[in-house]
Design an enzyme around this catalytic site. Structure first.
Site, PDB file in Angstrom:
ATOM      1  N   ASP A   1       0.794  -1.083   0.114  1.00 12.37           N
ATOM      2  CA  ASP A   1      -0.033  -0.007  -0.095  1.00 12.37           C
ATOM      3  C   ASP A   1       0.851   1.237  -0.087  1.00 12.37           C
ATOM      4  OD1 ASP A   1      -2.882   1.223   0.652  1.00 12.37           O
ATOM      5  OD2 ASP A   1      -1.336   2.328   1.990  1.00 12.37           O
TER       6      ASP A   1
ATOM      7  N   ASN B   1      -2.361  13.009  -3.162  1.00 12.18           N
ATOM      8  CA  ASN B   1      -3.206  13.416  -4.179  1.00 12.18           C
ATOM      9  C   ASN B   1      -3.763  14.754  -3.640  1.00 12.18           C
ATOM     10  OD1 ASN B   1      -3.443  11.327  -6.116  1.00 12.18           O
ATOM     11  ND2 ASN B   1      -5.155  10.484  -4.854  1.00 12.18           N
TER      12      ASN B   1
ATOM     13  N   HIS C   1      -4.525  15.039  -8.752  1.00  8.44           N
ATOM     14  CA  HIS C   1      -5.091  13.697  -8.932  1.00  8.44           C
ATOM     15  C   HIS C   1      -4.203  13.008 -10.252  1.00  8.44           C
ATOM     16  CE1 HIS C   1      -8.207  12.805  -6.110  1.00  8.44           C
ATOM     17  NE2 HIS C   1      -8.642  13.939  -6.359  1.00  8.44           N
TER      18      HIS C   1
ATOM     19  N   ASP D   1      -2.197   9.671 -10.301  1.00  8.77           N
ATOM     20  CA  ASP D   1      -2.056   8.594 -11.369  1.00  8.77           C
ATOM     21  C   ASP D   1      -0.841   8.265 -11.854  1.00  8.77           C
ATOM     22  OD1 ASP D   1      -4.753   8.723 -11.111  1.00  8.77           O
ATOM     23  OD2 ASP D   1      -5.225   9.839 -12.942  1.00  8.77           O
TER      24      ASP D   1
ATOM     25  N   GLU E   1      -4.613   2.323  -4.013  1.00 12.34           N
ATOM     26  CA  GLU E   1      -3.340   2.388  -4.015  1.00 12.34           C
ATOM     27  C   GLU E   1      -2.863   1.021  -3.489  1.00 12.34           C
ATOM     28  OE1 GLU E   1      -4.651   4.369  -0.114  1.00 12.34           O
ATOM     29  OE2 GLU E   1      -5.314   4.315  -2.382  1.00 12.34           O
TER      30      GLU E   1
END
Length: 634
Positions: A492, A500, A505, A509, A536
C-alpha cells in the site's frame, strides 16, 4: 384364574394397540434421526412385549404363553439390530424377573426369534431390497415355527389335555398378529415414503423457474408453483387455486389435437395485469383417472417473450439484408451443362482482375480455372495433381447447389454461389464480401480487446481485481496439487491521499504508474502475477516462492522505489514509500484458501503500517520462531 381365551385376546389387543401407538409416535422420533427411530421403535415394541406378558396364558406354575414373540419379531425385522436389542433386553429382563420353570425356554425362544428376524432384516439390506408386503406372512411363519420348536424344551405335563388346543389357538393368533401387524407397518412405511416423495416432488416443482400447474377440465387451477404465480402476476400460488385460467388470460385447456395424443405443445399470448403481452410456449399433458377418463391437464409454460422479440427482430434484419443484397451489384455468370460460359456481366469479369481476359462467353470453365491457377489468382496448391483435383471439384460443383468463399491474391474475398437449373444451365453469382470479412476480423479483434480490458486495470496495465481473484484460486489449487510454496505480497502506498491532496490527481495517477512499473522490474518471472488490488493497493502472487525469498524480493522492491526518490512533501520520509505485508504457505501445508492467504497478508500490511510505514512485515503467527531475515525490515 382368568380364562386363557381372555388372555389371548387381550394379547392381541395389546399388539394392535402398540403398533397403532408406534405409527403415531414415529414422527416424534424422526426429528432426531434414523438411529433414534430404530431405538424408539425397539423400545416401544419391548414395552409392548412386557405388556403382553402381563396377560399370559399359564399352563403350569412358572410356564406362560403369550404374544411377546410377535412384537420382538416386528422390532428386529422392521427396525434392524438396534431396535432388536432395544426390544429384546427389557423383555428378557422382565421374563427373568417373573421367573418360573419356563423362563429358560422362553428366553431362548425370544432370542432365536429376534435373531432370525434380524437376519432377515440384514439380508434385505445387503441386497438393497425394501420390505414388501409378502415378507409379513413369511415373518409370521418363521416366528410361529421357532415358537413351536422351542415348546419341546418347556416342561409341560404330557398328560394335560387342554394345552394342545390352546397352543394351536395361540399359534394361529401369533401368525395372524405378526402378519397383520407387519402389513400395517409396511403400509405405514409405504404411506410415509409416498409422503416424502410427494414433498420432494413438490419442492422440485416449486423450485423450477418455469411455470408448472394442474387444471381441471373446466380450466380451474388445482395446483400451481410460485413461477406460475409470478408469471400471472398474483401474490402467491394459493391465490390461483380454484380460479379459472381464463380470468388471467390463460387459454382454456385444449383437447388433444389428434385422438390418442397424451401431450401437445402450442404458443399463446397472455395479457399481463400491467397491460403488456407475454408469449408462452405451452406443453399440456392429459391427466387421466384410473379408468382412463380425462380429469385435468398438467401444464408447463415457458416465457418465450424475449425469444419472440428476437424472432421479430431477426425477421426485420433479414428483410433489410434482402433489400441490401437486391441493391448490390454482383457478378453474374451462366454456364451450360458442359461448363461453357454462356453469359457474364462486366462486374463478374472485374471481380477476377487477373483472368478477366479469359472470362468471356464461349470459354470453358476448365480453361478459366487453369488460367487462375497459373497466374496465381487463387491459392490452389503447388503440384499439378493438386491443381487438377481443384479444377475437377469446381467443375463438378456446377451441377449442384454450392456456395464457397474465395480468397484472391490481393486480399479480396468473394462469395461464389452456384444454382443449377433443371435444364442443365447453372447460374453463378459472385459477391464481394471483403468488407464483411474485414468487419468479422475487426469484431474478433474487438472481442479480444474487450476480453483484455475486462481483466486489465486501465491506469496501470496490471491485472485487475476480478482477474486476480480467478488467478489466485488457480494458483492455490496448483500449489496444493504440487505441494509447493506459495507467497503473496500486499503493498500500500503510504499517505497516498495526502499525496493526491498535495500534488493533484494527475500526479497521483503518475505515482500509481511509477509504483506499478517498479513492481514489474522486480517481479519478472513469467509465473509472477502483479495486480492492482484496489485504490493504492497492489498484490503480487509468487508461485513456488517461500517466505524467505518473498521477504528478499519485497525489500528489493522497497529499495528500488526508494532509489526513484519520488518527492512526497506530506510524508515523514519526504518521498513516496510503501508498506508491504507478506503471507506464505509452506510445502506440506494443506489447509489453503485465497481468502485466508490474502487476509494474512492484510494483517501483515497493517502491522507494517502500525510499525511506522516504509517497511516489510510478515504474518508472524505463521512461525514459532521468526528468522532474522523475516523480521521487520526498515
Amino acid at each position: 384364574m382368568e380364562s386363557p381365551w381372555y388372555s389371548l385376546m387381550t394379547n392381541v389387543s395389546v399388539v394392535a394397540f402398540v403398533v397403532s401407538v408406534w405409527t403415531q409416535l414415529r414422527d416424534v422420533f424422526e426429528r432426531f434421526g434414523p438411529r433414534a427411530v430404530e431405538a424408539g421403535f425397539g423400545a416401544v415394541m419391548g414395552l409392548g412385549a412386557i405388556a403382553t406378558m402381563l396377560f399370559p396364558v399359564q399352563f403350569a406354575p412358572g410356564i406362560f404363553f403369550d404374544l411377546r414373540a410377535c412384537l420382538l419379531a416386528l422390532a428386529a425385522f422392521f427396525g434392524g439390530p438396534i431396535a432388536a436389542l432395544a426390544a429384546l433386553i427389557p423383555a428378557i429382563a422382565y421374563r427373568l424377573w417373573i421367573g418360573g420353570a419356563g423362563a429358560p425356554a422362553g428366553m431362548v425362544s425370544m432370542t432365536l426369534i429376534t435373531l432370525a428376524a434380524s437376519f432377515g432384516h440384514l439380508a434385505l439390506r445387503r441386497h438393497g431390497l425394501r420390505i414388501a408386503r409378502w415378507h409379513s406372512p413369511a415373518l409370521a411363519f418363521a416366528t410361529c415355527a421357532i415358537g413351536l420348536l422351542t415348546i419341546a424344551f418347556v416342561p409341560i405335563d404330557p398328560g394335560a389335555s387342554d394345552w394342545v388346543p390352546l397352543m394351536a389357538a395361540r399359534t394361529v393368533l401369533l401368525f395372524l398378529a405378526v402378519m397383520l401387524s407387519g402389513l400395517a407397518l409396511t403400509h405405514d412405511e409405504e404411506l410415509r415414503t409416498a409422503r416424502r416423495e410427494n414433498q420432494i416432488y413438490r419442492q422440485v416443482i416449486d423450485e423450477l423457474p418455469d411455470s408448472i400447474s394442474v387444471r381441471d377440465p373446466e380450466g380451474r387451477f388445482v395446483i400451481a408453483n410460485p413461477a406460475t404465480a409470478t408469471l400471472l402476476g398474483v401474490s402467491s400460488p394459493k391465490a390461483l387455486i380454484g380460479r379459472p385460467g381464463a380470468e388471467l388470460g390463460i387459454a382454456h385447456p385444449a383437447s388433444p389435437p389428434h385422438p390418442g395424443d397424451t401431450h401437445w405443445t402450442f404458443q399463446q399470448a397472455v395479457k399481463r395485469p400491467d397491460g403488456s403481452t407475454s408469449w408462452l410456449q405451452t406443453l399440456e399433458v392429459q391427466l387421466n383417472d384410473q379408468s382412463g377418463r380425462p380429469e385435468g391437464l398438467i401444464t408447463h409454460n415457458r416465457d418465450i417473450t424475449d425469444q419472440k422479440h428476437l424472432e421479430l427482430e431477426l425477421d426485420e434484419r433479414q428483410r433489410v439484408l434482402a433489400f441490401a443484397m437486391a441493391q448490390m451489384t454482383d457478378g453474374v455468370a451462366m454456364f451450360d451443362h458442359s461448363g461453357k460460359l454462356l453469359f457474364c456481366n462486366a462486374r463478374y469479369q472485374k471481380l477476377f482482375p487477373l483472368t478477366s481476359d479469359v472470362r468471356v462467353p464461349g470459354a470453358n470453365i476448365r480453361d478459366i480455372l487453369t488460367a487462375a491457377a497459373e497466374r496465381r489468382e487463387q491459392q490452389v496448391g503447388s503440384s499439378p495433381a493438386d491443381v487438377a483435383e481443384w479444377i475437377d471439384e469446381i467443375t463438378e460443383s456446377l451441377h449442384h447447389d454450392a456456395e464457397e468463399e474465395v480468397h484472391l491474391f490481393d486480399g479480396t474475398w468473394l462469395r461464389v454461389s452456384t444454382r443449377p437449373s433443371p435444364d442443365g444451365v447453372s447460374m453463378v453469382v459472385v459477391s464481394d464480401i471483403t468488407r464483411l470479412k474485414r468487419t468479422e476480423l475487426e469484431l474478433l479483434n474487438v472481442a479480444e480487446r474487450l476480453r483484455e480490458e475486462a481483466t486489465t486495470d486501465a491506469l496501470t496495465g496490471l491485472v485487475n481485481r476480478r482477474a486476480l481473484d480467478q488467478r489466485l484460486e488457480i494458483e492455490i489449487a496448483r500449489s496444493l496439487r504440487s505441494d509447493t510454496a506459495l507467497s503473496v505480497i500486499l503493498l500500500d502506498i503510504d499517505h497516498f491521499k495526502a499525496y493526491n491532496d498535495t500534488y493533484g490527481h494527475l500526479a497521483g495517477d503518475a505515482c500509481l504508474k511509477a509504483v506499478s512499473q517498479c513492481l514489474g522490474q522486480v517481479f519478472r518471472r513469467p509465473a509472477d502475477l502483479i495486480a492492482r488490488y484496489g485504490g493504492e493497493e497492489f498484490l503480487v502472487v509468487l508461485p513456488e516462492v517461500d517466505a524467505e525469498t518473498a521477504y528478499r524480493l519485497a525489500n528489493d522492491y522497497r529499495e528500488l522505489l526508494a532509489a526513484l526518490a519520488l518527492p512526497h512533501q506530506a510524508s515523514e520520509f519526504g518521498r513516496v514509500t510503501v508498506s508491504l505485508g507478506i503471507a506464505a504457505y509452506a510445502p506440506g501445508q494443506t489447509d489453503r484458501s485465497a481468502i485466508d492467504l490474502v487476509g494474512r497478508a492484510d494483517e501483515a500490511l497493517y502491522a507494517a503500517k502500525s510499525g511506522g510505514r516504509d517497511q516489510v512485515s510478515g504474518w508472524r503467527r505463521r512461525f514459532d520462531v521468526v528468522p532474522r531475515s523475516l523480521r521487520v525490515v526498515h
